[in-house]
Motif scaffolding. Sequence first.
Motif, PDB file in Angstrom:
ATOM      1  N   ASP A 125      33.172  53.972  43.910  1.00 50.80           N
ATOM      2  CA  ASP A 125      34.392  53.602  45.160  1.00 50.80           C
ATOM      3  C   ASP A 125      35.659  52.657  43.984  1.00 50.80           C
ATOM      4  O   ASP A 125      35.467  51.618  43.914  1.00 50.80           O
ATOM      5  CB  ASP A 125      33.242  52.546  45.758  1.00 50.80           C
ATOM      6  CG  ASP A 125      34.580  52.353  46.710  1.00 50.80           C
ATOM      7  OD1 ASP A 125      35.773  52.582  46.774  1.00 50.80           O
ATOM      8  OD2 ASP A 125      33.605  51.533  47.949  1.00 50.80           O
ATOM      9  N   ALA A 128      36.648  49.494  45.033  1.00 50.42           N
ATOM     10  CA  ALA A 128      36.019  48.636  44.630  1.00 50.42           C
ATOM     11  C   ALA A 128      36.415  48.651  43.600  1.00 50.42           C
ATOM     12  O   ALA A 128      36.574  46.773  43.001  1.00 50.42           O
ATOM     13  CB  ALA A 128      34.762  49.196  44.683  1.00 50.42           C
ATOM     14  N   SER A 131      40.235  47.032  42.489  1.00 55.21           N
ATOM     15  CA  SER A 131      40.075  45.465  43.414  1.00 55.21           C
ATOM     16  C   SER A 131      39.172  44.949  41.946  1.00 55.21           C
ATOM     17  O   SER A 131      40.211  43.815  41.414  1.00 55.21           O
ATOM     18  CB  SER A 131      38.999  45.200  44.528  1.00 55.21           C
ATOM     19  OG  SER A 131      38.040  45.225  44.560  1.00 55.21           O
ATOM     20  N   THR A 143      32.788  44.143  35.593  1.00 52.85           N
ATOM     21  CA  THR A 143      31.899  45.689  36.727  1.00 52.85           C
ATOM     22  C   THR A 143      31.975  46.853  35.839  1.00 52.85           C
ATOM     23  O   THR A 143      31.156  47.959  36.711  1.00 52.85           O
ATOM     24  CB  THR A 143      33.400  45.499  37.587  1.00 52.85           C
ATOM     25  OG1 THR A 143      33.463  44.056  38.542  1.00 52.85           O
ATOM     26  CG2 THR A 143      33.541  46.735  38.608  1.00 52.85           C
ATOM     27  N   GLU A 147      28.562  49.175  36.420  1.00 51.49           N
ATOM     28  CA  GLU A 147      28.552  49.833  36.969  1.00 51.49           C
ATOM     29  C   GLU A 147      28.596  51.060  36.281  1.00 51.49           C
ATOM     30  O   GLU A 147      27.714  52.459  36.862  1.00 51.49           O
ATOM     31  CB  GLU A 147      30.457  50.206  37.914  1.00 51.49           C
ATOM     32  CG  GLU A 147      30.733  51.391  38.683  1.00 51.49           C
ATOM     33  CD  GLU A 147      29.541  51.668  40.028  1.00 51.49           C
ATOM     34  OE1 GLU A 147      30.090  52.404  40.753  1.00 51.49           O
ATOM     35  OE2 GLU A 147      29.081  50.633  40.318  1.00 51.49           O
ATOM     36  N   CYS A 237      21.980  46.344  43.259  1.00 50.64           N
ATOM     37  CA  CYS A 237      23.233  46.486  44.131  1.00 50.64           C
ATOM     38  C   CYS A 237      22.899  48.011  44.213  1.00 50.64           C
ATOM     39  O   CYS A 237      22.957  48.963  43.499  1.00 50.64           O
ATOM     40  CB  CYS A 237      24.525  46.574  43.122  1.00 50.64           C
ATOM     41  SG  CYS A 237      24.352  44.790  42.283  1.00 50.64           S
ATOM     42  N   THR A 239      25.951  49.383  45.621  1.00 49.33           N
ATOM     43  CA  THR A 239      27.610  49.594  45.635  1.00 49.33           C
ATOM     44  C   THR A 239      28.192  49.732  44.882  1.00 49.33           C
ATOM     45  O   THR A 239      27.995  48.862  43.970  1.00 49.33           O
ATOM     46  CB  THR A 239      27.948  49.693  47.177  1.00 49.33           C
ATOM     47  OG1 THR A 239      28.341  48.458  47.728  1.00 49.33           O
ATOM     48  CG2 THR A 239      27.442  50.210  48.715  1.00 49.33           C
ATOM     49  N   THR A 240      29.464  50.438  45.055  1.00 49.81           N
ATOM     50  CA  THR A 240      30.300  50.005  43.834  1.00 49.81           C
ATOM     51  C   THR A 240      30.509  48.008  44.138  1.00 49.81           C
ATOM     52  O   THR A 240      31.167  47.016  43.004  1.00 49.81           O
ATOM     53  CB  THR A 240      30.861  50.425  43.214  1.00 49.81           C
ATOM     54  OG1 THR A 240      30.951  51.552  42.924  1.00 49.81           O
ATOM     55  CG2 THR A 240      32.694  49.977  41.871  1.00 49.81           C
ATOM     56  N   ARG A 241      30.922  48.004  45.437  1.00 49.97           N
ATOM     57  CA  ARG A 241      31.510  46.642  45.107  1.00 49.97           C
ATOM     58  C   ARG A 241      30.072  45.375  45.516  1.00 49.97           C
ATOM     59  O   ARG A 241      31.008  44.155  45.147  1.00 49.97           O
ATOM     60  CB  ARG A 241      31.345  46.792  46.964  1.00 49.97           C
ATOM     61  CG  ARG A 241      33.057  47.152  47.834  1.00 49.97           C
ATOM     62  CD  ARG A 241      33.335  47.662  48.410  1.00 49.97           C
ATOM     63  NE  ARG A 241      34.924  48.413  49.230  1.00 49.97           N
ATOM     64  CZ  ARG A 241      35.574  47.553  49.356  1.00 49.97           C
ATOM     65  NH1 ARG A 241      36.048  46.750  48.785  1.00 49.97           N
ATOM     66  NH2 ARG A 241      36.756  48.437  49.566  1.00 49.97           N
ATOM     67  N   GLN A 242      29.290  45.959  45.243  1.00 53.18           N
ATOM     68  CA  GLN A 242      28.101  44.774  45.049  1.00 53.18           C
ATOM     69  C   GLN A 242      28.516  44.427  43.977  1.00 53.18           C
ATOM     70  O   GLN A 242      28.110  43.420  43.100  1.00 53.18           O
ATOM     71  CB  GLN A 242      26.902  45.057  45.831  1.00 53.18           C
ATOM     72  CG  GLN A 242      26.514  45.373  47.633  1.00 53.18           C
ATOM     73  CD  GLN A 242      24.670  46.021  48.214  1.00 53.18           C
ATOM     74  OE1 GLN A 242      24.363  46.851  46.833  1.00 53.18           O
ATOM     75  NE2 GLN A 242      24.679  45.521  48.948  1.00 53.18           N
ATOM     76  N   VAL A 244      30.830  44.791  42.050  1.00 49.42           N
ATOM     77  CA  VAL A 244      31.324  43.550  41.591  1.00 49.42           C
ATOM     78  C   VAL A 244      31.591  42.105  41.960  1.00 49.42           C
ATOM     79  O   VAL A 244      31.763  41.573  40.968  1.00 49.42           O
ATOM     80  CB  VAL A 244      33.172  44.070  42.718  1.00 49.42           C
ATOM     81  CG1 VAL A 244      34.344  43.317  42.163  1.00 49.42           C
ATOM     82  CG2 VAL A 244      33.805  45.343  42.256  1.00 49.42           C
TER      83      VAL A 244
END
Length: 267
Positions: A125, A128, A131, A143, A147, A237, A239-242, A244
């Motif tokens: 993502d 994400a 951010s 991250t 990732e 995790c 997702t990428t947000r998780q 992060v």
Amino acid sequence: ISVPDFKQGVLEAVQAVLARIKYRADIKCQSIPTPEEAQDWPVTGGAVNIVFSGVTAATFYTWNAVRKGIRLSDHTTDKAECNTLVVDISILMPTLHDECYLTRAHANRLIGYWLHEIGHAFFTDAQAFQSAARESKPVRMFTNALEDAREEACMIASGIAPGARPAFQAMVETMLGDSIVKGTCGDPRNSPWVAAVLARQVTWSFDKPSLISDMRRQVDPRILKVLDKYVPRITKCATTRQVVGLARKIVNALREMTQEADYQNHD
């Protein structure tokens, strides 16, 4: 293998990978498509561009919403069989001069690179990640490290590149071996790289016990304790947000016990 032959082989291989995602509903667009309802459309591979003129590897990609009956891209006369999201991918690879030859080991490492970069297009993502980059350099570095392992595991699980796991194994073995020889694993600034190796152990079973042992011997035990506690959580995790959020926890834990380092990137 000659460089021109390798370049042509890579182009054909990338095209084959994109062909395998034709109208796949289990791979989701990681950006916000327009129109909004396209978020649930299946995805299809589009145009491919590969340039061998970089210092490191990088990927640039765009998702386009194409309705049924419309041409998939400007580069083909094929029309969409259904409403679909088409991903166009440009890959920047390290510079290779056409008059040179590659050893098989070098070629395998580069194959791992481009498969890795394609994985970001499908499974990372970008919003994400951006951010995290705006938040702080340490959060961005960890991250990126975590990732990398997550999206490689997604590539392997998706089946769109059957040779992905051995290619990633060869790539990481080479990179980790170089780091150990140079003694850089023990530098606190390279903690994200150590985290990336540990994350690959638990996500897609990177397996080279001798190298991992050598790496661990070089790392400050205090840093290793933090990474051993938090990095295995990458398996939770989705997702990428998780990712992060997990990176943020690692940065905070390291900040409490050591002076914050100027973390380095190992892409």
